[in-house]
Motif scaffolding. Structure first.
Motif, PDB file in Angstrom:
ATOM      1  N   UNK A  62       0.766  -1.402   0.118  1.00 54.80           N
ATOM      2  CA  UNK A  62       0.017   0.034  -0.036  1.00 54.80           C
ATOM      3  C   UNK A  62       0.821   1.343   0.082  1.00 54.80           C
ATOM      4  N   UNK A  63       0.307   2.341  -0.065  1.00 60.04           N
ATOM      5  CA  UNK A  63       0.747   3.816  -0.205  1.00 60.04           C
ATOM      6  C   UNK A  63       2.108   3.748   0.961  1.00 60.04           C
ATOM      7  N   UNK A  64       1.691   3.527   2.382  1.00 61.67           N
ATOM      8  CA  UNK A  64       2.715   3.704   3.430  1.00 61.67           C
ATOM      9  C   UNK A  64       3.626   2.648   3.701  1.00 61.67           C
ATOM     10  N   UNK A  65       3.202   1.552   3.377  1.00 60.51           N
ATOM     11  CA  UNK A  65       4.004   0.248   3.333  1.00 60.51           C
ATOM     12  C   UNK A  65       4.630   0.057   4.942  1.00 60.51           C
ATOM     13  N   UNK A  66       3.276   0.036   5.754  1.00 55.59           N
ATOM     14  CA  UNK A  66       3.550  -0.144   7.155  1.00 55.59           C
ATOM     15  C   UNK A  66       3.304  -1.588   7.670  1.00 55.59           C
ATOM     16  N   UNK A  67       3.457  -1.923   8.742  1.00 52.31           N
ATOM     17  CA  UNK A  67       3.411  -3.276   9.377  1.00 52.31           C
ATOM     18  C   UNK A  67       4.427  -4.168   9.070  1.00 52.31           C
ATOM     19  N   UNK A  68       4.292  -5.264   9.536  1.00 48.52           N
ATOM     20  CA  UNK A  68       5.233  -6.150   9.397  1.00 48.52           C
ATOM     21  C   UNK A  68       4.625  -7.467   8.613  1.00 48.52           C
ATOM     22  N   UNK A  69       5.141  -8.062   7.641  1.00 50.82           N
ATOM     23  CA  UNK A  69       4.602  -9.035   7.049  1.00 50.82           C
ATOM     24  C   UNK A  69       5.296 -10.443   7.324  1.00 50.82           C
ATOM     25  N   UNK A  70       4.797 -11.581   6.700  1.00 51.04           N
ATOM     26  CA  UNK A  70       5.399 -12.846   7.121  1.00 51.04           C
ATOM     27  C   UNK A  70       6.874 -13.020   6.618  1.00 51.04           C
ATOM     28  N   UNK A  71       7.430 -12.416   5.572  1.00 47.35           N
ATOM     29  CA  UNK A  71       8.796 -12.420   5.238  1.00 47.35           C
ATOM     30  C   UNK A  71       9.861 -11.625   6.095  1.00 47.35           C
ATOM     31  N   UNK A  72       9.159 -10.431   6.747  1.00 53.53           N
ATOM     32  CA  UNK A  72      10.123  -9.683   7.641  1.00 53.53           C
ATOM     33  C   UNK A  72      10.160 -10.609   8.999  1.00 53.53           C
ATOM     34  N   UNK A  73       9.153 -11.040   9.503  1.00 52.64           N
ATOM     35  CA  UNK A  73       8.990 -11.775  10.476  1.00 52.64           C
ATOM     36  C   UNK A  73       9.731 -13.142  10.481  1.00 52.64           C
ATOM     37  N   UNK A  74       9.795 -13.924   9.365  1.00 58.11           N
ATOM     38  CA  UNK A  74      10.363 -14.978   9.029  1.00 58.11           C
ATOM     39  C   UNK A  74      12.006 -14.882   9.009  1.00 58.11           C
ATOM     40  N   UNK A  75      12.308 -13.500   8.594  1.00 60.37           N
ATOM     41  CA  UNK A  75      13.954 -13.369   8.886  1.00 60.37           C
ATOM     42  C   UNK A  75      14.383 -13.086  10.239  1.00 60.37           C
ATOM     43  N   UNK A  76      13.530 -12.387  10.884  1.00 57.09           N
ATOM     44  CA  UNK A  76      13.977 -12.430  12.358  1.00 57.09           C
ATOM     45  C   UNK A  76      13.784 -13.716  13.072  1.00 57.09           C
ATOM     46  N   UNK A  77      12.828 -14.466  12.829  1.00 60.69           N
ATOM     47  CA  UNK A  77      12.925 -15.902  13.441  1.00 60.69           C
ATOM     48  C   UNK A  77      14.309 -16.766  12.916  1.00 60.69           C
ATOM     49  N   UNK A  78      14.305 -16.717  11.690  1.00 62.96           N
ATOM     50  CA  UNK A  78      15.652 -17.478  11.097  1.00 62.96           C
ATOM     51  C   UNK A  78      16.744 -16.721  12.059  1.00 62.96           C
ATOM     52  N   UNK A  79      16.998 -15.675  12.234  1.00 65.34           N
ATOM     53  CA  UNK A  79      18.067 -14.938  13.136  1.00 65.34           C
ATOM     54  C   UNK A  79      18.113 -15.665  14.255  1.00 65.34           C
ATOM     55  N   UNK A  80      17.085 -15.629  15.075  1.00 67.23           N
ATOM     56  CA  UNK A  80      16.978 -16.293  16.335  1.00 67.23           C
ATOM     57  C   UNK A  80      17.255 -17.653  16.440  1.00 67.23           C
ATOM     58  N   UNK A  81      16.709 -18.436  15.758  1.00 65.24           N
ATOM     59  CA  UNK A  81      16.866 -19.864  15.817  1.00 65.24           C
ATOM     60  C   UNK A  81      18.018 -20.383  15.060  1.00 65.24           C
ATOM     61  N   UNK A  82      18.632 -19.706  14.219  1.00 61.79           N
ATOM     62  CA  UNK A  82      19.931 -20.106  13.882  1.00 61.79           C
ATOM     63  C   UNK A  82      21.257 -19.556  14.327  1.00 61.79           C
ATOM     64  N   UNK A  83      21.173 -18.714  15.153  1.00 67.66           N
ATOM     65  CA  UNK A  83      22.146 -17.838  15.834  1.00 67.66           C
ATOM     66  C   UNK A  83      23.409 -18.776  16.486  1.00 67.66           C
ATOM     67  N   UNK A  84      22.995 -19.754  17.069  1.00 67.73           N
ATOM     68  CA  UNK A  84      23.915 -20.601  17.699  1.00 67.73           C
ATOM     69  C   UNK A  84      24.511 -21.809  16.761  1.00 67.73           C
ATOM     70  N   UNK A  85      24.131 -21.757  15.614  1.00 61.06           N
ATOM     71  CA  UNK A  85      24.467 -22.770  14.956  1.00 61.06           C
ATOM     72  C   UNK A  85      25.925 -22.599  14.499  1.00 61.06           C
ATOM     73  N   UNK A  86      26.733 -23.589  14.515  1.00 56.86           N
ATOM     74  CA  UNK A  86      28.084 -23.487  14.386  1.00 56.86           C
ATOM     75  C   UNK A  86      28.456 -24.404  12.958  1.00 56.86           C
ATOM     76  N   UNK A  87      28.992 -23.580  11.860  1.00 58.70           N
ATOM     77  CA  UNK A  87      29.331 -24.187  11.003  1.00 58.70           C
ATOM     78  C   UNK A  87      31.102 -24.438  11.096  1.00 58.70           C
ATOM     79  N   UNK A  88      31.422 -25.638  10.268  1.00 59.92           N
ATOM     80  CA  UNK A  88      32.828 -25.778  10.315  1.00 59.92           C
ATOM     81  C   UNK A  88      33.196 -26.335   8.864  1.00 59.92           C
ATOM     82  N   UNK A  89      34.477 -25.757   8.509  1.00 60.41           N
ATOM     83  CA  UNK A  89      35.018 -26.277   7.368  1.00 60.41           C
ATOM     84  C   UNK A  89      36.419 -26.631   7.581  1.00 60.41           C
ATOM     85  N   UNK A  90      36.858 -27.733   6.460  1.00 59.05           N
ATOM     86  CA  UNK A  90      38.310 -28.079   6.559  1.00 59.05           C
ATOM     87  C   UNK A  90      38.862 -27.574   5.236  1.00 59.05           C
TER      88      UNK A  90
END
Length: 105
Positions: A62-90
């Motif tokens: 819409x005109x003002x583009x206000x509010x939070x949609x599902x994509x924005x909320x999913x990014x926030x959840x991904x950041x919280x749920x994946x923050x403690x994941x550790x990735x290793x490479x050789x």
């Protein structure tokens, strides 16, 4: 009232009044069920509460583009749920021992 209590209230309200999708509610329920794993992320959880409270199915449109949609909320959840994941490479250099490095993402 703890951040987890505020999050539970925000989710219940968003589901009842804004049709918060079930897949997002399930991710948030996982956080609420494993509180001890997320207590160190209070700042991020406060951000999540604010976004859930501002959730709108038609957010960012819409005109003002206000509010939070599902994509924005999913990014926030991904950041919280994946923050403690550790990735290793050789890495292997010929003639030298194999090195393994790990980092938190």
């Amino acid at each position: 009232m703890t951040v987890f209590d505020r999050l539970r209230t925000a989710v219940e309200t968003a589901q009842a009044e804004q049709d918060l999708p079930d897949f997002l509610a399930l991710d948030i329920a996982a956080i609420l069920q494993r509180r001890e794993d997320f207590t160190h992320l209070e700042e991020e959880l406060n951000e999540l509460v604010e976004k859930v409270e501002m959730y709108d199915t038609y957010g960012q449109t819409g005109y003002l583009g206000m509010g939070v949609n599902n994509a924005i909320l999913q990014k926030t959840l991904d950041k919280i749920l994946k923050r403690d994941q550790v990735t290793c490479s050789k890495s292997r250099v010929p003639g030298e021992p194999t090195l393994q490095s790990c980092k938190k993402s």
